[in-house]
Write a protein that holds these residues in place. Structure first.
Motif, PDB file in Angstrom:
ATOM      1  N   ASN A   1      -4.885   0.094   2.655  1.00 35.52           N
ATOM      2  CA  ASN A   1      -5.957   0.789   1.936  1.00 35.52           C
ATOM      3  C   ASN A   1      -5.544   2.134   1.354  1.00 35.52           C
ATOM      4  O   ASN A   1      -6.185   3.150   1.605  1.00 35.52           O
ATOM      5  CB  ASN A   1      -7.140   1.040   2.867  1.00 35.52           C
ATOM      6  CG  ASN A   1      -8.124  -0.084   2.792  1.00 35.52           C
ATOM      7  OD1 ASN A   1      -8.330  -0.655   1.708  1.00 35.52           O
ATOM      8  ND2 ASN A   1      -8.718  -0.419   3.909  1.00 35.52           N
TER       9      ASN A   1
ATOM     10  N   LEU B   1      -1.394   4.070  -5.945  1.00 35.84           N
ATOM     11  CA  LEU B   1      -0.364   3.054  -6.050  1.00 35.84           C
ATOM     12  C   LEU B   1       0.734   3.587  -6.960  1.00 35.84           C
ATOM     13  O   LEU B   1       0.468   4.004  -8.091  1.00 35.84           O
ATOM     14  CB  LEU B   1      -0.951   1.763  -6.629  1.00 35.84           C
ATOM     15  CG  LEU B   1      -0.009   0.566  -6.655  1.00 35.84           C
ATOM     16  CD1 LEU B   1       0.294   0.079  -5.240  1.00 35.84           C
ATOM     17  CD2 LEU B   1      -0.606  -0.576  -7.463  1.00 35.84           C
TER      18      LEU B   1
ATOM     19  N   LEU C   1      -1.011  -2.588  -0.838  1.00 38.56           N
ATOM     20  CA  LEU C   1      -2.453  -2.351  -0.727  1.00 38.56           C
ATOM     21  C   LEU C   1      -2.977  -2.537   0.693  1.00 38.56           C
ATOM     22  O   LEU C   1      -4.105  -2.145   0.999  1.00 38.56           O
ATOM     23  CB  LEU C   1      -3.215  -3.316  -1.648  1.00 38.56           C
ATOM     24  CG  LEU C   1      -3.004  -3.147  -3.150  1.00 38.56           C
ATOM     25  CD1 LEU C   1      -3.825  -4.182  -3.898  1.00 38.56           C
ATOM     26  CD2 LEU C   1      -3.385  -1.743  -3.582  1.00 38.56           C
TER      27      LEU C   1
ATOM     28  N   ILE D   1      -7.135  -3.947  -9.945  1.00 40.69           N
ATOM     29  CA  ILE D   1      -7.109  -3.170  -8.699  1.00 40.69           C
ATOM     30  C   ILE D   1      -7.611  -1.754  -8.961  1.00 40.69           C
ATOM     31  O   ILE D   1      -8.405  -1.203  -8.211  1.00 40.69           O
ATOM     32  CB  ILE D   1      -5.669  -3.106  -8.161  1.00 40.69           C
ATOM     33  CG1 ILE D   1      -5.264  -4.466  -7.632  1.00 40.69           C
ATOM     34  CG2 ILE D   1      -5.539  -2.057  -7.086  1.00 40.69           C
ATOM     35  CD1 ILE D   1      -3.769  -4.589  -7.467  1.00 40.69           C
TER      36      ILE D   1
ATOM     37  N   LEU E   1      -8.409   2.677  -7.337  1.00 45.20           N
ATOM     38  CA  LEU E   1      -7.099   3.220  -7.014  1.00 45.20           C
ATOM     39  C   LEU E   1      -6.523   4.033  -8.176  1.00 45.20           C
ATOM     40  O   LEU E   1      -6.626   3.624  -9.326  1.00 45.20           O
ATOM     41  CB  LEU E   1      -6.162   2.052  -6.731  1.00 45.20           C
ATOM     42  CG  LEU E   1      -5.298   2.148  -5.502  1.00 45.20           C
ATOM     43  CD1 LEU E   1      -6.173   2.037  -4.259  1.00 45.20           C
ATOM     44  CD2 LEU E   1      -4.278   1.032  -5.505  1.00 45.20           C
TER      45      LEU E   1
END
Ligand SMILES: Nc1ncnc2c1ncn2[C@@H]1O[C@H](COP(=O)(O)OP(=O)(O)O)[C@@H](O)[C@H]1O
Ligand SMILES: [Mg+2]
Lengths: 337, 247
Positions: A158, A162, A155, A186, A192
């Motif tokens: 940025n 993922l 992470l 997250i 994300l």
């Protein structure tokens, strides 16, 4: 957000060639958690590694956030990879760096300097719940803590996406849950998009919005969990709600009703008994909370043949329920004989 | 003849050993420095240009990478297989070209470096190969360049193995430096020959042996300590099976 089109991957050549992926296409929407499930050797790792081109596909295209990665020069590809964080089954942490040092690696690579780097790495370690372990070396951390460092490292730059290659497979069930909860957090907090692969249905149940099933390098089915649940014959849905083997039911009709969303709390069985005077027996049921909603599958036995039960079955279908007649073909055969 | 009862003997011995040790440390130190400067990149390129390696296709050409790998492999094998005494003599013209003479400690640095480079390059190769491919992959996934992978992953992660390899290398350089001393002069090796052998001074001989032993012990202790310091694997790096600890 991630679009995989007609991707194939063959390792080796000639007689020793193995094709790990056959014409795989996949669409992952922005902000969702997409799970790819499959058994060991199905090609899951090859697929996820094809998404950041750690493994270059033999054919097909991979597009991430508008960039067609399969077209990019090595330099542009490197830049594009910064948008894609990845976590690994065996964590892949540098043994010679502390937790913070490992997180800083991601920042060093993209050229974040000195004070900024330290501040940002501590910030992310805090986000993953490891603020107090910043100075610990991987050898001093538990599996779950190592994976938190792995996630923090992914992470650090940025990323928008993922990728997780069996991130919880080396962890015990309780740690798995805490890591999955972190992934969910997250996903929600940072917006994300997550693509995770796993061989455990529980992982899909716990966090995924959508899923695909991979077998022998081919995608068997894919879609949002909600739509998969209401797809007749869905293997994923069956594995999400395992009811076991169908018992012998000569002369009777066994049906499976899948509930999702609003239909889960309707008194279906009571209605059947009341409206049709049927002696309904419940053979099995599985209920799960998927994507925050109740969903489940019930296996019922109704007296008489499927033909005799046409009216109540149609009634259920009329209510928008997914009703599958189990072993129907066998019973039709029986009826003919 | 040398007479230990002569009042000048002990100061003389001390003086000779001091100079000899100084020359040995000078030869070995410079040779070691050059060996690391050349052998480390060489070892990295040796691993990198292998099939599937980080530098498999320099300038986009797999063919070129393959040739580089083959040529370096050949040179390293050649350097490793020629007996040092022959190498040293064969290198005399080259040494003369570089240093201007083939006699003395400075001249000795040339064959010492040349014999140590392939030796150390192999050690580097072994150490680098031990680095888990998953770590390289992790760095790639973060968008690292190949040089970043070398500098931030390969070298630091193999540091403790590299240090142990270096300690083995330095032991063999010391060993060879004594041999150079017998031919070209300079260092503790020539002390052993000039005084211990040619003038039958057992005291000189024993002193040289002890000194070399002490130097090797100190360096190895230092290396083991450093290796442990840089290994964060929860066990001393010295116990790792694939590290050759003797020549
Ligand atoms: N680098 C490789 N070289 C040759 N075959 C490979 C390689 N990577 C994977 N495979 C093969 O591809 C198939 C799928 O592997 P993988 O993607 O690792 O499966 P999974 O992650 O689902 O267990 C397996 O048959 C495996 O042997
Ligand atoms: Mg795998």
């Amino acid at each position: 957000m991630i679009s995989v089109k007609h991707v194939s991957k063959t390792f080796g050549s000639g007689a020793s060639a193995t094709t790990a992926l056959h014409d795989v296409s996949l669409e992952v929407a922005r902000g969702e958690i997409f799970g790819v499930i499959g058994q060991s050797g199905a090609g899951k790792s090859t697929l996820i590694r094809a998404i950041n081109l750690l493994e270059r596909p033999s054919a097909g295209t991979v597009t991430v956030d508008g960039d067609e990665l399969t077209q990019l020069s090595p330099d542009r590809l490197r830049l594009a990879r910064r948008k894609i964080g990845m976590v690994f089954q065996h964590f892949n942490l540098l043994a010679g760096r502390t937790a913070q040092g490992n997180v800083e690696l991601g920042l060093e690579i993209i050229g974040v300097g000195g004070a900024d780097r330290r501040r940002r790495s501590l910030e992310i370690l805090d986000l993953v719940g490891l603020a107090d372990k910043a100075g610990a070396y991987p050898a001093e951390l538990s599996g779950g803590q190592k994976q938190r460092v792995g996630i923090a490292r992914a992470l650090a730059g940025n990323p928008k996406i993922l990728l997780s290659d069996e991130a919880t497979s080396a962890l015990d069930p309780e740690t798995t849950r805490s890591i999955l909860d972190l992934v969910k957090t997250i996903n929600v907090q940072l917006g994300l998009t997550v693509l995770l692969i796993t061989h455990e249905m529980d992982v899909v149940k716990r966090v995924c919005d959508s899923a695909a099933m991979l077998e022998n390098g081919r995608i068997l089915e894919q879609g949002s969990i909600v739509s998969l649940i209401s797809t007749p014959g869905s293997r994923l849905a069956h594995e999400l709600f395992p009811l076991g083997a169908v018992p012998p039911h000569a002369g009777n009709t066994v049906i499976e009703i899948t509930f999702s969303g609003g239909s889960a709390d309707r008194p279906v069985i009571a209605q059947l008994a009341r409206n049709y005077g049927l002696d309904v027996s419940i053979l099995g049921a599985a209920v799960e909370t998927i994507g925050g909603k109740q969903a489940g599958r019930t296996r019922l036995e109704l007296p008489g043949s499927p033909v005799a039960n046409a009216a109540p079955i149609n009634d259920l279908r009329g209510q928008g329920l997914l009703v599958e007649i189990v072993g129907a073909a066998a019973q039709v055969e029986e009826a003919r004989a | 003849m040398i007479d230990p009862t002569d009042p000048g003997f002990w100061p003389g011995l001390f003086q000779v050993l001091l100079v000899g040790t100084g020359e040995t440390l000078y030869m070995v130190g410079v040779a070691l420095l050059l060996t690391v400067l050349i052998g480390l990149p060489l070892g990295i390129v040796l691993v990198g240009t292998e099939r599937g390696g980080l530098f498999e296709a320099p300038f986009g050409s797999i063919w070129f990478g393959h040739i580089v790998n083959r040529v370096l492999e050949f040179i390293v094998n050649l350097g490793r297989s020629v007996p040092f005494i022959i190498l040293m003599v064969a290198l005399i013209p080259f040494t003369r070209l570089v240093v201007g003479t083939f006699i003395g400690s400075t001249a000795a640095i040339v064959p010492l470096t040349i014999v140590a480079i392939p030796f150390f390059a192999r050690m580097v190769e072994i150490a680098i190969k031990e680095v888990d491919a998953g770590l390289i992959e992790a760095a790639e996934s973060l968008g690292a360049t190949r040089w970043q992978i070398v500098a931030k992953v390969l070298v630091p992660e193999s540091l403790s193995t590299l240090i142990l390899g270096l300690s083995t290398t330095v032991t063999s350089i010391i060993n060879f430096s004594a041999m150079v001393g017998t031919v070209a002069g300079g260092g503790l090796g020539s002390v052993a020959v000039l005084y211990g052998y040619q003038r039958y001074s057992t005291i000189h001989m024993v002193a040289v042996i002890i000194l070399i032993f002490v130097i090797v012990m100190i360096l190895q202790g230092l290396a083991t300590g450093l290796a442990r310091r840089f290994s964060h694997r929860g066990r001393p790096a010295g116990t790792r099976a694939s590290v050759p600890t003797a020549i």
